[in-house]
Scaffold this active site. Structure first.
Site, PDB file in Angstrom:
ATOM      1  NE  ARG A  56      -2.656   0.698   3.517  1.00  0.00           N
ATOM      2  CZ  ARG A  56      -1.996   1.293   4.530  1.00  0.00           C
ATOM      3  NH1 ARG A  56      -1.527   2.524   4.398  1.00  0.00           N
ATOM      4  NH2 ARG A  56      -1.802   0.659   5.663  1.00  0.00           N
ATOM      5  CE1 TYR A 114     -16.207  10.480 -15.270  1.00  0.00           C
ATOM      6  CE2 TYR A 114     -15.474  10.678 -13.003  1.00  0.00           C
ATOM      7  CZ  TYR A 114     -15.963   9.904 -14.039  1.00  0.00           C
ATOM      8  OH  TYR A 114     -16.205   8.583 -13.828  1.00  0.00           O
ATOM      9  CG  ASP A 186      -9.519  14.595 -15.057  1.00  0.00           C
ATOM     10  OD1 ASP A 186      -8.919  13.917 -15.921  1.00  0.00           O
ATOM     11  OD2 ASP A 186     -10.542  14.177 -14.467  1.00  0.00           O
ATOM     12  CE  LYS A 211     -12.730   6.328 -17.688  1.00  0.00           C
ATOM     13  NZ  LYS A 211     -12.977   7.655 -17.161  1.00  0.00           N
TER      14      LYS A 211
HETATM   15  C1  PLP Z   1     -13.342   8.161 -15.935  1.00  0.00           C
HETATM   16  C2  PLP Z   1     -12.917   9.513 -15.521  1.00  0.00           C
HETATM   17  C3  PLP Z   1     -12.529   9.769 -14.199  1.00  0.00           C
HETATM   18  C4  PLP Z   1     -12.608   8.728 -13.114  1.00  0.00           C
HETATM   19  O1  PLP Z   1     -11.733   7.691 -13.327  1.00  0.00           O
HETATM   20  P1  PLP Z   1     -11.955   6.196 -12.747  1.00  0.00           P
HETATM   21  O2  PLP Z   1     -10.761   5.467 -13.223  1.00  0.00           O
HETATM   22  O3  PLP Z   1     -13.249   5.708 -13.290  1.00  0.00           O
HETATM   23  O4  PLP Z   1     -12.018   6.348 -11.264  1.00  0.00           O
HETATM   24  C5  PLP Z   1     -12.089  11.041 -13.891  1.00  0.00           C
HETATM   25  N1  PLP Z   1     -12.049  12.018 -14.815  1.00  0.00           N
HETATM   26  C6  PLP Z   1     -12.428  11.810 -16.085  1.00  0.00           C
HETATM   27  C7  PLP Z   1     -12.364  12.935 -17.052  1.00  0.00           C
HETATM   28  C8  PLP Z   1     -12.869  10.554 -16.489  1.00  0.00           C
HETATM   29  O5  PLP Z   1     -13.262  10.345 -17.738  1.00  0.00           O
END
Ligand code: PLP
Length: 397
Positions: A56, A114, A186, A211
């Protein structure tokens, strides 16, 4: 005396650790690490000795993944860039926000952020006394007006979903820094294969590696990147909050890095072909994609993004409102209805009832998100097949 059956089962013979470099990334699937002596363990916890104690806290497979992303994000950045690995994008986002805020702190965030981040800010951090102002972040005067002495974070998204709004990264960075706040971006929808926000003034970049970085829709993960000082603070809180990545997942995410630029370049080219191919269809009211010269932020995208790479998500709004959009999703044959994005397969979702369901009607309207918006994440299929699939579905509306 020969040890007993159970002892021999547990203490299998040690095989030497090879001193050759393996071509594949070793998966250190272990929760804990052994020490030669009790003092070595103490010294590691004191920080007078480097190494690993508990996964962790740190794990070499997870570190290899995070440093791999850092090497992509930090190419033209002065000074070292470090990465912190997380079990999901939201683990990265929640940890970074908790590192940068305290009770009484204030966050400035784009309205079309998001849904998960919106939910975190409005329902979780709000309970801990962190207040957020949601603004039209394309209006820098509105962002400036929202800043307060207690603002510690300005949030941005390189490409915001589903309007495909492109953040004015240098403009937002300047405002954040004037106010003494940390500018966090982000960059999930861009990935470092399109844009590297640290080059444009961001202090921290976060990704949902689920993603594009993972890229195969088979793993969740996240990563935060920034200066060693900021990442040291984020690591400290990651350890206590516990959203650490698993080594098996780190292996898959690391594997995704090798093909990230290839995949993203192709996905971007195909997305532009899909966006262009749908523009003039009589059943289409609107197509949002920053690669289209008619998109409000096309100029910003040209300035901030690598050539010809405008993202691989296309938002299509058919005429006929919510009903028509749901029918469009259902009538696609190749493109599947699923959440997420950035993988090999093209996926479609109806925005207002899925990714942005946390926003009520007023918040949706304020963010410029129509009830009929349909988001297509363009995958690696042949673009002609994707255009043909959307056109055949539109033809039925
Ligand atoms: C999917 C997504 C997240 C969250 O990510 P997870 O891996 O599902 O926790 C945050 N920001 C954006 C822009 C996303 O598309």
């Amino acid at each position: 005396m020969m040890p007993g059956e159970h002892t021999r089962s547990v203490h299998t013979p040690d095989v030497p650790v090879p001193d050759q470099r393996p071509m594949g990334l070793p998966v250190y699937r272990t929760a804990a690490w052994a020490f030669g002596t009790a003092d070595e363990y103490r010294d590691l916890l004191n920080g007078t000795r480097t190494g690993y104690s508990y996964s962790r806290i740190d794990n070499p497979t997870c570190d290899a993944f995070a440093q791999g992303v850092a090497a992509l994000e930090g190419v033209n950045v002065e000074g070292p860039v470090h990465g912190q690995p997380f079990a999901s994008g939201m683990a990265a986002i929640s940890t970074v926000l908790m590192t940068l805020t305290r009770s009484g702190a204030h966050v400035v965030c784009p309205r079309e952020v998001y849904g998960g981040t919106y939910g975190l800010l409005t329902t979780v951090l709000d309970r801990f006394g962190v207040e957020t102002t949601f603004v039209d972040s394309t209006d820098l005067d509105a962002v400036r007006a929202a800043l307060r002495p207690e603002t510690t974070v300005v949030w941005g998204e390189t490409i915001a979903n589903p309007t495909m709004t492109v953040a004015d990264l240098p403009g937002l960075a300047a405002l954040a820094h004037e106010a003494g706040a940390t500018f966090v971006v982000d960059s999930t929808f861009a990935s470092p294969a399109i844009c590297r926000p640290l080059e444009h003034g961001a202090d921290i970049v976060v990704h949902s590696a689920t993603k594009y970085i993972g890229g195969h829709s088979d793993v969740t993960g996240g990563v935060a990147l920034g200066s060693p000082e900021l990442m040291g603070r984020v690591r400290h809180d990651r350890i206590d909050l516990g959203g650490s990545l698993s080594p098996d997942d780190a292996f898959l995410l690391h594997r995704g890095l090798a093909t990230l630029p290839l995949r993203v370049a192709r996905q971007c080219a195909s997305a532009l072909a899909v966006a262009t191919g749908l523009l003039d269809h009589p059943a289409v009211a609107r197509v949002d994609h920053p690669g289209l010269t008619g998109h409000r932020d096309h100029g910003l995208a040209v300035k901030l993004f690598d050539e010809g790479r405008y993202g691989a998500v296309v938002t299509v709004t058919p005429r006929g409102g919510r009903e028509a959009s749901v029918a469009l999703c259902d009538r696609l044959r190749l493109i599947r209805v699923a959440t997420s994005l950035g993988g090999t397969h093209s996926l479609v979702s109806h925005v207002a009832s899925t990714t942005h369901r946390q926003l009520d009607a007023a918040a949706l309207a304020a963010a410029g998100i129509g009830a009929g918006a349909v988001r297509i994440s363009v995958g690696l299929e042949d673009p002609e097949d994707l255009v043909a699939d959307v056109v055949q579905a539109l033809d039925t509306l």
